[in-house]
Design a protein around this motif. Structure first.
Motif, PDB file in Angstrom:
ATOM      1  N   ALA A  35      -2.161   5.703   5.775  1.00  0.00           N
ATOM      2  CA  ALA A  35      -1.118   4.733   6.095  1.00  0.00           C
ATOM      3  C   ALA A  35      -1.004   4.587   7.610  1.00  0.00           C
ATOM      4  O   ALA A  35      -1.168   5.553   8.357  1.00  0.00           O
ATOM      5  N   ILE A  51      -7.782   8.121  -0.481  1.00  0.00           N
ATOM      6  CA  ILE A  51      -6.502   7.815   0.179  1.00  0.00           C
ATOM      7  C   ILE A  51      -5.855   9.129   0.629  1.00  0.00           C
ATOM      8  O   ILE A  51      -5.767  10.086  -0.140  1.00  0.00           O
ATOM      9  N   VAL A  52      -5.428   9.145   1.878  1.00  0.00           N
ATOM     10  CA  VAL A  52      -4.736  10.322   2.414  1.00  0.00           C
ATOM     11  C   VAL A  52      -3.235  10.131   2.225  1.00  0.00           C
ATOM     12  O   VAL A  52      -2.655   9.203   2.793  1.00  0.00           O
ATOM     13  N   LYS A  53      -2.637  10.989   1.404  1.00  0.00           N
ATOM     14  CA  LYS A  53      -1.172  10.980   1.295  1.00  0.00           C
ATOM     15  C   LYS A  53      -0.633  11.823   2.449  1.00  0.00           C
ATOM     16  O   LYS A  53      -1.141  12.911   2.713  1.00  0.00           O
ATOM     17  N   SER A  54       0.380  11.313   3.127  1.00  0.00           N
ATOM     18  CA  SER A  54       1.020  12.051   4.225  1.00  0.00           C
ATOM     19  C   SER A  54       2.410  12.451   3.751  1.00  0.00           C
ATOM     20  O   SER A  54       3.336  11.642   3.780  1.00  0.00           O
ATOM     21  N   LEU A  55       2.509  13.676   3.266  1.00  0.00           N
ATOM     22  CA  LEU A  55       3.733  14.132   2.600  1.00  0.00           C
ATOM     23  C   LEU A  55       4.558  14.998   3.544  1.00  0.00           C
ATOM     24  O   LEU A  55       4.022  15.920   4.171  1.00  0.00           O
ATOM     25  N   ILE A  91       9.152   6.145   4.195  1.00  0.00           N
ATOM     26  CA  ILE A  91       8.349   6.645   3.064  1.00  0.00           C
ATOM     27  C   ILE A  91       7.512   5.489   2.506  1.00  0.00           C
ATOM     28  O   ILE A  91       8.014   4.397   2.318  1.00  0.00           O
ATOM     29  N   GLY A  92       6.265   5.759   2.249  1.00  0.00           N
ATOM     30  CA  GLY A  92       5.358   4.723   1.753  1.00  0.00           C
ATOM     31  C   GLY A  92       4.503   4.152   2.870  1.00  0.00           C
ATOM     32  O   GLY A  92       3.493   3.499   2.627  1.00  0.00           O
ATOM     33  N   THR A 152       0.864  -1.190   0.000  1.00  0.00           N
ATOM     34  CA  THR A 152       0.000   0.000   0.000  1.00  0.00           C
ATOM     35  C   THR A 152       0.904   1.245   0.000  1.00  0.00           C
ATOM     36  O   THR A 152       0.530   2.290   0.527  1.00  0.00           O
ATOM     37  N   ARG A 153       2.114   1.097  -0.598  1.00  0.00           N
ATOM     38  CA  ARG A 153       3.108   2.189  -0.582  1.00  0.00           C
ATOM     39  C   ARG A 153       2.644   3.442  -1.310  1.00  0.00           C
ATOM     40  O   ARG A 153       3.009   4.542  -0.946  1.00  0.00           O
ATOM     41  N   PRO A 160      14.470  10.992   2.859  1.00  0.00           N
ATOM     42  CA  PRO A 160      13.791   9.836   3.470  1.00  0.00           C
ATOM     43  C   PRO A 160      14.321   9.446   4.859  1.00  0.00           C
ATOM     44  O   PRO A 160      13.556   9.048   5.733  1.00  0.00           O
ATOM     45  N   ARG A 175      11.308  18.694  -0.696  1.00  0.00           N
ATOM     46  CA  ARG A 175      10.965  17.335  -0.271  1.00  0.00           C
ATOM     47  C   ARG A 175      11.980  16.887   0.787  1.00  0.00           C
ATOM     48  O   ARG A 175      13.177  17.092   0.616  1.00  0.00           O
ATOM     49  N   ALA A 176      11.489  16.301   1.859  1.00  0.00           N
ATOM     50  CA  ALA A 176      12.394  15.892   2.940  1.00  0.00           C
ATOM     51  C   ALA A 176      13.151  14.626   2.555  1.00  0.00           C
ATOM     52  O   ALA A 176      12.621  13.755   1.850  1.00  0.00           O
TER      53      ALA A 176
HETATM   54  N1  5CA Z   1       0.911   4.295   1.967  1.00  0.00           N
HETATM   55  C1  5CA Z   1       0.635   5.217   0.889  1.00  0.00           C
HETATM   56  C2  5CA Z   1      -0.842   5.566   0.825  1.00  0.00           C
HETATM   57  S1  5CA Z   1      -1.478   6.173   2.294  1.00  0.00           S
HETATM   58  C3  5CA Z   1       1.507   6.413   1.082  1.00  0.00           C
HETATM   59  O1  5CA Z   1       2.252   6.516   2.042  1.00  0.00           O
HETATM   60  N2  5CA Z   1       1.388   7.334   0.113  1.00  0.00           N
HETATM   61  S2  5CA Z   1       2.124   8.728   0.222  1.00  0.00           S
HETATM   62  O2  5CA Z   1       1.781   9.434  -0.974  1.00  0.00           O
HETATM   63  O3  5CA Z   1       1.821   9.401   1.445  1.00  0.00           O
HETATM   64  O4  5CA Z   1       3.638   8.413   0.310  1.00  0.00           O
HETATM   65  C4  5CA Z   1       4.379   8.249  -0.819  1.00  0.00           C
HETATM   66  C5  5CA Z   1       4.914   9.621  -1.104  1.00  0.00           C
HETATM   67  O5  5CA Z   1       6.222   9.698  -0.595  1.00  0.00           O
HETATM   68  C6  5CA Z   1       5.029   9.942  -2.570  1.00  0.00           C
HETATM   69  O6  5CA Z   1       3.836  10.512  -3.054  1.00  0.00           O
HETATM   70  C7  5CA Z   1       6.148  10.933  -2.611  1.00  0.00           C
HETATM   71  O7  5CA Z   1       5.670  12.253  -2.504  1.00  0.00           O
HETATM   72  C8  5CA Z   1       6.917  10.636  -1.350  1.00  0.00           C
HETATM   73  N3  5CA Z   1       8.216  10.072  -1.729  1.00  0.00           N
HETATM   74  C9  5CA Z   1       8.463   9.021  -2.508  1.00  0.00           C
HETATM   75  N4  5CA Z   1       9.788   8.848  -2.643  1.00  0.00           N
HETATM   76  C10 5CA Z   1      10.384   9.799  -1.911  1.00  0.00           C
HETATM   77  C11 5CA Z   1      11.721  10.136  -1.631  1.00  0.00           C
HETATM   78  N5  5CA Z   1      12.750   9.459  -2.139  1.00  0.00           N
HETATM   79  N6  5CA Z   1      11.962  11.156  -0.814  1.00  0.00           N
HETATM   80  C12 5CA Z   1      10.953  11.841  -0.255  1.00  0.00           C
HETATM   81  N7  5CA Z   1       9.666  11.575  -0.500  1.00  0.00           N
HETATM   82  C13 5CA Z   1       9.381  10.571  -1.311  1.00  0.00           C
END
Ligand code: 5CA
Length: 156
Positions: A128, A45-49, A99-100, A28-29, A88, A85-86
């Motif tokens: 997530a 789906i809530v992305k947590s960025l 992340i994911g 579910t990444r 990882p 972007r932070a």
């Molecule tokens: N589990 C899923 C759905 S809830 C999830 O965590 N999605 S997310 O969108 O919140 O997390 C993935 C996000 O991490 C990507 O959209 C991207 O913005 C971020 N991401 C992916 N790779 C990297 C990276 N190398 N460095 C920083 N952020 C990243």
């Protein structure tokens, strides 16, 4: 249960949010993968960025629907500084999540948090839960409160 998932469950309990973490047994990444596993629309789906302030070095959490992109200009205006972007590893150190699997709640260190207003247009959203195959469902209002996030227009 992994320590990361336990932190999500504890944070939910502390804030009165009732959740049931589901281990999907498949990735579910990404928002798309999570939507496929949850059988919901990707918009639910809530992305947590996690982004980092270029001036302060501080991390910020932005909760955005899987159907939307974060508008970096709007996010930077809310943070009061330019954002990038932070890294990882930095995300993992401060939130305790890779992340994911970054959950909007249960971070090791509290981050200033913002949530996109579009999340409120759904009855149920999925977020997530601290691992690459773990999610939970919640009412968006209750989830945003539990994350102590400020509701704002964050989407492109
Ligand atoms: N589990 C899923 C759905 S809830 C999830 O965590 N999605 S997310 O969108 O919140 O997390 C993935 C996000 O991490 C990507 O959209 C991207 O913005 C971020 N991401 C992916 N790779 C990297 C990276 N190398 N460095 C920083 N952020 C990243």
């Amino acid at each position: 249960m992994s320590g990361s998932i336990e932190r999500v469950v504890s944070a939910a309990a502390e804030t009165g949010l009732s959740i049931e973490v589901k281990r999907m047994g498949a990735s579910t990444r990404t928002a798309e993968e999570a939507a496929a596993q949850c059988g919901c629309d990707v918009a639910q789906i809530v992305k947590s960025l996690v982004f980092q302030g270029e001036t302060s070095g501080r991390l910020y959490l932005f909760m955005v629907s899987g159907a939307n992109q974060l508008d970096l200009a709007k996010a930077s205006a809310l943070a009061g500084e330019p954002l990038k972007r932070a890294d990882p590893r930095h995300v993992r150190d401060e939130t305790g999540f890779a992340i994911g699997g970054v959950s909007p709640i249960g971070h090791r260190i509290a981050l200033p948090a913002f949530a996109d207003v579009k999340l409120l247009s759904h009855e149920i959203v999925w977020a997530a839960a601290g691992a690459h195959d773990a999610v939970f469902a919640a009412d968006p209002n209750a989830l945003i409160s539990a994350a102590r996030a400020r509701v704002a227009d964050l989407a492109v």
